[in-house]
Every structure is written in structure tokens, then in C-alpha cells.
Scaffold this active site. Structure first.
Site, mmCIF file in Angstrom:
data_model
loop_
_atom_site.group_PDB
_atom_site.id
_atom_site.type_symbol
_atom_site.label_atom_id
_atom_site.label_comp_id
_atom_site.label_asym_id
_atom_site.label_seq_id
_atom_site.Cartn_x
_atom_site.Cartn_y
_atom_site.Cartn_z
ATOM 1 N N ASP A 29 0.510 -0.896 0.018
ATOM 2 C CA ASP A 29 -0.123 -0.136 -0.102
ATOM 3 C C ASP A 29 0.655 1.007 0.034
ATOM 4 O OD1 ASP A 29 -2.795 1.443 0.673
ATOM 5 O OD2 ASP A 29 -1.300 2.054 2.452
ATOM 6 N N GLU A 52 -1.587 -1.121 -5.874
ATOM 7 C CA GLU A 52 -3.415 -0.713 -6.828
ATOM 8 C C GLU A 52 -2.914 0.533 -7.313
ATOM 9 O OE1 GLU A 52 -6.869 1.070 -3.321
ATOM 10 O OE2 GLU A 52 -4.384 1.126 -2.090
ATOM 11 N N ASP A 111 -2.844 1.410 6.417
ATOM 12 C CA ASP A 111 -2.597 1.229 5.518
ATOM 13 C C ASP A 111 -1.964 -0.152 5.273
ATOM 14 O OD1 ASP A 111 -2.692 3.673 4.746
ATOM 15 O OD2 ASP A 111 -0.130 4.511 5.782
#
Ligand SMILES: [Zn+2]
Length: 410
Positions: free
Chosen positions: A194, A278, A360
Site C-alpha cells: 500500500d 494498487e 495502510d
């Protein structure tokens, strides 16, 4: 075994005579670029078509014999490669114009601009007979130049080109080589990463990579120096000095940024078999001014670029999850979704299973799980075969394929 292209950028250790020669080459490249740009525009206005790099180079050679005798002092590569750069600048421009028309581009289309000395001395690219020694490089016309770092650039690889560039009075050469590469077996774990503003990266195994604080300090200082420049009178010696200070600090900031990212991406690619990241809509997030500075600091796009090409070297696979996958709003324990989670909430509290953990980390664990489920799904349908170092196209609706770039500096 595969053939890859790789650039090795390293600093040159030049004496005054060599610096003067490099400046002449950069000057010739800049001159040729600007001249070529003007010639293209002129022909476009008068006959509606513009000359190619080859046409322009022929024309320039004729000029060399008559009006530009000074061009003989520099390697013929410098102007020739500058004209090639000009051609690719136009290719990119037309590509971006097309994207803009299709509504796929938010930024500027970027019509090729004249190169001015104000933006630094610039660069030039040499090809042809280039030899690398452990502590020096032999370039056409410039001769043998010392390198500051010993043994970094491979001495036996096939050399394609060598761009030389200047930044804040330091000169660098970036040697582009073609080399054989054996992809090692990678039996590391799968990890979700992340990327964040507070913490640069949080891994699903709990490890974190802090955001370099010194960068923030430098940026504050940079702002102050930039204000100092605008207060000085244009064309004055003081202004020149202030501009130089800004350039030096810019170099420091760029180096720090590159260092942090390179260390992180190398470590991930070398030690993990699958990395799930991501797909942040960076362009969209940059519109939020609070986030803008922090995000451009850490360079998310650059993170992905580095991770992708390094993954291909170390037998790692990168999977990009879609930006609509709600990894930060979903509980990694039970799948409950917290619709009200805002950017300010640093801790994820699940109202269903009671799990409390760092926001996170929760997201990173979700990403790791997604990697697991996605590999099942493509075994099932046999779709999107993900080779080593490639980005898997897993769910066409939500995953996206990344172009594989080898042509990058390490
Ligand atoms: Zn839960």
C-alpha cells in the site's frame, strides 16, 4: 536467458578542457534542435509538410561546409541525435494530441519547445565507437573521460549509445547497453503493497518504508530559495547565483527521491515472488492540493515504473489492482466495508469482527489476498498468462496490464 537493454548512469570526473568540450557538444545539440524546430515550422507553414531528421541532417551537413564551420569541432552524433530527439518529440506530441481528442488525456499536449540555456546546459547523445574501462569511458571526439564510480558500468556489454548530460555543474553519462540476462528463480512470498502519503509503503507482512523526512525539509528550503530568485533583478549577478543555488538543491532532492525509491523497488523485486499494488489514480489525486505535494514527493508513477522493470530482472510478478477495488475500506479480516472511512482515519476499526489495525496495513493485506484470488481465477479460465516480470491481466474489468519497460536506468 534473454537480451535486455539497460542504462547505467554515472557521474563523470572532468577537467576544464573536457568540460569545455562537453559544453560545445551540448551547445551544438541545442543549436541543431532549435534550428530543426524552426525548419520544421517553416516548411509546415509554406508547403504543409515538415522535413524528417534524415532530411534535416543532410541539410545541416551542407550548412556545416559553408556557414557553420564550428560544427566540425564536435562529434557529428551530437547534432544528428538532437534531430532524432526532435522527431520523437513530435511523435509524442501527435500521440498526445490524439489521446486528448479521445478524452484520455488530462494534461497538456506539449508542443515541442525551443531549448534554452536557462534550463541548464542540456545534454547530447553519442553513438559509435564507445569503450568502457573500469574507471573511465572513451567517447567519440571527447576521448577518455574519468568516471567517479569504479566498476559500475559493465565493460564487456554491447554499448548502444551514451547520452551525456549536465545538472547543476555536474556531468553524467548514461551508458545504454544490451546484455544477456538470466532471470533467477524467485521463491519469495506474495506481498501486498500500500503506497501512502504518511508512510511511503506498507507491506502486508507488516514491514513499512517511511517517507524520507529530509525531502520535506529540502522542499521547504527550495521554496525559500525560489522566492529569493524572484526578488533579484533579472540579468543580475545575484540572480544568477540564486538560480545556481536552486539548481543544486533540485539535484539533491532528485537524488534523494531516486535513492529511496530504488532501494525499495529493488528490495521488493529481489525478495518477493508476487507484488500486488494498487493502481492509484495519481493524476486525480494530484488535484487535491493537500495531497499533491506529498504524492509528487514520493513519485508513485516512478515507483510502479521501477518495480515493473526490476521485477522482470529478478523473476518477480507485479499485479496491479484496479483503482476501484476498495482495498482501504474493506476489513481484511471479514470483508465488512466501512463506507465512511476518510483519508484522515489512520486506523481501521471493523464494526463486524472487531478487528482494529493500521489503515495502510489493512489495505496491504487486502491487496495480498486479491493477488491470491486472482491467480486462482486465471488458472480457472486460463486467461492472461502472466510470465515472469509481466503484469498479469487477471480480471479484465478491474486489473490492468502494464507495458513492460526494460529501457530504464537502475
Ligand atoms: Zn472485520
Amino acid at each position: 536467458m534473454r537480451i535486455i537493454q539497460r542504462a547505467y548512469k554515472t557521474e563523470l570526473d572532468l577537467n576544464d578542457r573536457q568540460i569545455a568540450a562537453c559544453k560545445r557538444h551540448a551547445g551544438a545539440a541545442r543549436w541543431a534542435y532549435n534550428w530543426g524546430l524552426a525548419r520544421k515550422q517553416e516548411d509546415f507553414r509554406t508547403i504543409g509538410a515538415s522535413p524528417s531528421a534524415i532530411d534535416l541532417h543532410r541539410e545541416l551537413n551542407a550548412l556545416k561546409q559553408t556557414t557553420l564551420p564550428w560544427m566540425y569541432e564536435v562529434s557529428k552524433c551530437a547534432p544528428q541525435e538532437a534531430l532524432r530527439n526532435l522527431d520523437s518529440a513530435f511523435t509524442h506530441f501527435y500521440r498526445r494530441v490524439q489521446l486528448k481528442q479521445q478524452g484520455k488525456l488530462r494534461g497538456k499536449v506539449g508542443y515541442p519547445q525551443r531549448k534554452t540555456k536557462k534550463r541548464g546546459l542540456g545534454s547530447f547523445r553519442l553513438t559509435g565507437s564507445i569503450i568502457v574501462f573500469s574507471d573511465a569511458i572513451q567517447l567519440p571526439r571527447l576521448g577518455r573521460l574519468r568516471l567517479k564510480e569504479r566498476g559500475y558500468v559493465p565493460t564487456t556489454a554491447k554499448i548502444l549509445s551514451a547520452p551525456v548530460s549536465e545538472q547543476a555543474e555536474h556531468w553524467y553519462v548514461s551508458v545504454l547497453v544490451e546484455q544477456e540476462h538470466v532471470v533467477p528463480a524467485n521463491s519469495g512470498p506474495t506481498v501486498g503493497v500500500d503506497l501512502g502519503v504518511k508512510t511511503l509503503a506498507t507491506l502486508s507482512d507488516g514491514a513499512t518504508e517511511p517517507n524520507p523526512r529530509h525531502l520535506r525539509t529540502c522542499l521547504k528550503k527550495l521554496k525559500r530559495l525560489q522566492r529569493a530568485v524572484s526578488r533579484k533583478q533579472k540579468g543580475s549577478g545575484n540572480r544568477r547565483k540564486a538560480v545556481r543555488k536552486v539548481a543544486i538543491l533540485h539535484r539533491t532532492v532528485a537524488n534523494q527521491r531516486a535513492n529511496t525509491l530504488h532501494q525499495l523497488t529493488s528490495r521488493l523485486a529481489k525478495t518477493k515472488a508476487v507484488v500486488m499494488v494498487e493502481d492509484l489514480n495519481v493524476a486525480g489525486m494530484l488535484k487535491n492540493h493537500h495531497l499533491a505535494q506529498a504524492i509528487s514527493d514520493v513519485g508513485f508513477g516512478e515507483f510502479r515504473r521501477q518495480l515493473t522493470y526490476k521485477a522482470s530482472w529478478y523473476g518477480c510478478r507485479v499485479i496491479v489492482a484496479s483503482r476501484w477495488e476498495p482495498s482501504s475500506k474493506t476489513c481484511s479480516g471479514c470483508g465488512w466495508e466501512d463506507e465512511d472511512l476518510s483519508l484522515a482515519d489512520r486506523v481501521f476499526r471493523c464494526e463486524q469482527c472487531g478487528q482494529v489495525l493500521d489503515r495502510d496495513l489493512n489495505s496491504a493485506i487486502n491487496l495480498e489476498k486479491l493477488a491470491g484470488s486472482s491467480s486462482d481465477s486465471h488458472n480457472a479460465c486460463g486467461e492472461g498468462s502472466a510470465g515472469l516480470g509481466q503484469v498479469a491481466l487477471v480480471k479484465p474489468s478491474s486489473m490492468k496490464q502494464e507495458p513492460n519497460t526494460f529501457n530504464a536506468s537502475a
